[in-house]
Design a protein around this motif. Sequence first.
Motif, PDB file in Angstrom:
ATOM      1  N   ARG A 104       0.833  -1.195   0.000  1.00  0.00           N
ATOM      2  CA  ARG A 104       0.000   0.000   0.000  1.00  0.00           C
ATOM      3  C   ARG A 104       0.871   1.250   0.000  1.00  0.00           C
ATOM      4  O   ARG A 104       2.050   1.205   0.379  1.00  0.00           O
ATOM      5  CB  ARG A 104      -0.902   0.018   1.245  1.00  0.00           C
ATOM      6  N   SER A 130      -2.777  -7.691  -6.089  1.00  0.00           N
ATOM      7  CA  SER A 130      -2.350  -6.637  -5.163  1.00  0.00           C
ATOM      8  C   SER A 130      -1.052  -5.986  -5.624  1.00  0.00           C
ATOM      9  O   SER A 130      -0.884  -4.768  -5.535  1.00  0.00           O
ATOM     10  CB  SER A 130      -2.181  -7.220  -3.759  1.00  0.00           C
ATOM     11  N   GLY A 162      -7.640  -8.285  -5.246  1.00  0.00           N
ATOM     12  CA  GLY A 162      -6.492  -7.826  -4.489  1.00  0.00           C
ATOM     13  C   GLY A 162      -6.134  -6.382  -4.772  1.00  0.00           C
ATOM     14  O   GLY A 162      -6.436  -5.840  -5.835  1.00  0.00           O
ATOM     15  N   GLU A 179      -4.678  -2.337  -2.863  1.00  0.00           N
ATOM     16  CA  GLU A 179      -5.080  -1.234  -1.996  1.00  0.00           C
ATOM     17  C   GLU A 179      -6.349  -0.551  -2.494  1.00  0.00           C
ATOM     18  O   GLU A 179      -7.231  -0.197  -1.696  1.00  0.00           O
ATOM     19  CB  GLU A 179      -3.947  -0.209  -1.906  1.00  0.00           C
ATOM     20  N   GLY A 226      -9.259  -2.607  -1.487  1.00  0.00           N
ATOM     21  CA  GLY A 226      -9.397  -2.594  -0.029  1.00  0.00           C
ATOM     22  C   GLY A 226     -10.016  -1.302   0.467  1.00  0.00           C
ATOM     23  O   GLY A 226     -10.933  -1.312   1.313  1.00  0.00           O
ATOM     24  N   TRP A 254      -7.393  -7.979   2.660  1.00  0.00           N
ATOM     25  CA  TRP A 254      -6.561  -6.798   2.412  1.00  0.00           C
ATOM     26  C   TRP A 254      -5.662  -6.492   3.601  1.00  0.00           C
ATOM     27  O   TRP A 254      -4.534  -6.047   3.426  1.00  0.00           O
ATOM     28  CB  TRP A 254      -7.447  -5.606   2.068  1.00  0.00           C
ATOM     29  N   CYS A 285      -2.578  -4.452   2.233  1.00  0.00           N
ATOM     30  CA  CYS A 285      -3.125  -3.535   1.234  1.00  0.00           C
ATOM     31  C   CYS A 285      -3.813  -2.355   1.916  1.00  0.00           C
ATOM     32  O   CYS A 285      -3.899  -1.264   1.340  1.00  0.00           O
ATOM     33  CB  CYS A 285      -4.114  -4.258   0.331  1.00  0.00           C
ATOM     34  N   ASP A 330      -7.210 -14.996   2.943  1.00  0.00           N
ATOM     35  CA  ASP A 330      -6.826 -13.990   3.942  1.00  0.00           C
ATOM     36  C   ASP A 330      -5.852 -14.561   4.979  1.00  0.00           C
ATOM     37  O   ASP A 330      -5.810 -14.105   6.119  1.00  0.00           O
ATOM     38  CB  ASP A 330      -8.056 -13.416   4.639  1.00  0.00           C
TER      39      ASP A 330
END
Length: 477
Positions: A15, A64, A215, A217, A220, A256, A261, A387
Motif C-alpha cells: 500500500r 495486489s 487484491g 489497496e 481494499g 486486504w 493492502c 486472507d
Amino acid sequence: MKYQRAIVWFRNDLRLTDNETLHQALAMAKEVIPVYCFDPRHFEATELGFSKTGPFRAKFLFESVLDLRKNLRETGADLILLRGKPEVELITLASRVKADAIFYSEEVTDEEKKVDEALDQAAWGKGIATESYWISTLYHIEDLPFPVYQVPEVFTAFRKAVEKMASIRPTFPNPDKINFPAEDLLPMSGVLPDLKTYGLEEPETEPRAVMELNGGESAGLGRIQSYIWEKDLLKMYKETRNGLIGGDYSSKLSPWLALGCISPRTIFEEVKRYEKERKKNQSTYWLIFELIWRDYFRFISKKHGNQIFQIGGIKKQEDSWRRDSALFERWCEGLTGVPFVDANMRELKYSGFMSNRGRQNVASFLVNDLGIDWTWGASYFESMLIDYDVCSNWGNWMYVGGVGNDPRENRYFNILRQGKNYDRNGDYVRLWIPELKSIKGFDIHHPWELKNKELRDLGISLGGSYPHPLVKMQSYS
C-alpha cells in the motif's frame, strides 16, 4: 538527505497509504526505488503436500502487486519486480543501481526473520544500510505498556491494558510524488508472473462465494468505503458478524489486511470518523476489538517464536494427536458426513474463504471430534485461505487445539448446536451441499436421524450420495 538512493522493499505492506517504510524512505533519500520480490519459497510444497501459497491467495497477491504498481506509477515511480530470494536479489539490484540503503517492514515469524537477518548481513558486507519499521499492527510495538516478553497470556488482560495505557498513532499520508531515478539507471521493471509459473491453476469463478475479492489497496479502500459508508453496515457489525451467506454479514476486510493492502490504523480512523459523523455503539467498537485480537496474535507470535508452529504450542503439551491421512483428507474435501462441517470446508475449497464462525467449528471438529494433529489443519488453512495471516492463523489454531492462549481448557464446539444457532433453516448447508438440498429445515444438519424411507423418497443415500458421519455427534438440545 541521509541517502542518495534507497530501495523500498514491499512485502506484506502492499500500500501507499499509512506506509511508514515508504514515508521514511522518501524523507531520508533523494531517490526511491520501490521493489517487490516473488520468493519461490512461498510457493513450495509443505510437508503435507499442499502448496504453501494456494491459488486463491496467489491470485489475490498478484492482483495486489499489480495494483501497487499502478498506484506507484501515478506518483511518477514504478514497481520493480524481482524473482528469487530477496536476501540475494535485493542486494544484486542495490549494487547494480548503486543504492546505498534498503528500507523494509519488520515481520515476526521465523522464516521472514531469517530472510531479514540474511539481507542485513549481506547488505552490511556491501556497505549498504538497512532501515526497518514496525508497521503491521494497530498499536505500535514501542507503545505497548509492557515489553513484548511480558505480553499477557490471556487476551482480555492484553486488551484492557492497551486500551487503558496505550495510544494509537495517526496514519501516514499517501505520497503525491516519488522521486524515481531515470530509466537508464534501472533494469527492466519486470513482468508479473502468472499462476502457472508456480505450478498453480487459475481458480474457477464460484457463484456461491460470499463476494468477489479483488487484491490491491484500491479494492481494499473501496471495501471500507462500501461497507462503512455506502451500505452503512458498521452500525450492525456485532449483530451480523456471525453470518454465513453473502458479502455483508461482516466487514470482509481480512484479505486486504493480511497482505497489508490496507492498514489497521486506516480502518481505525474510518471507524472513529463514522462514530463522530453517524453513530457510535457496540458494533463500531467491536470492529476495533477484532483489530486488537489481530494485534494480540502478532505480539504473542513475537513473544513465543517458533513455539506457535510446534505441536505442543506455547503450553508445551505432550503430543497425543492422531495422524490419520484418510480422515484428514475427508475433512479437507468436505466429506465428513457432518453437513455443517462439510459445507464450510467446501466453501473454503471452492472459494478460498470461510466465515469466522465456520473456522471455529471446522477446527474444533478436526481436533476435538477427530483428534487430528491441529498443525495439519493450520497448514491446510495456510494453503487455502485467501486472507491467510501467519500469526492469526497459527494463533487461532493453537487456541482451538488447547495449546495456545485460551484460558478455558478443552474448548469444544457442539456442531449441531452451532448449526441450530447460526443456520437454523439449513440455508447455508443447502447452498454448499446440493446432494442434501431436498431435506427441509434444520433436518438437513442431521440426515442420519431421518428414517431410511424418508431419505429414499428424497433421493438421498447415506453412504452413497452423501457419506455417513465419521463420528457420532452430540445432541444439539
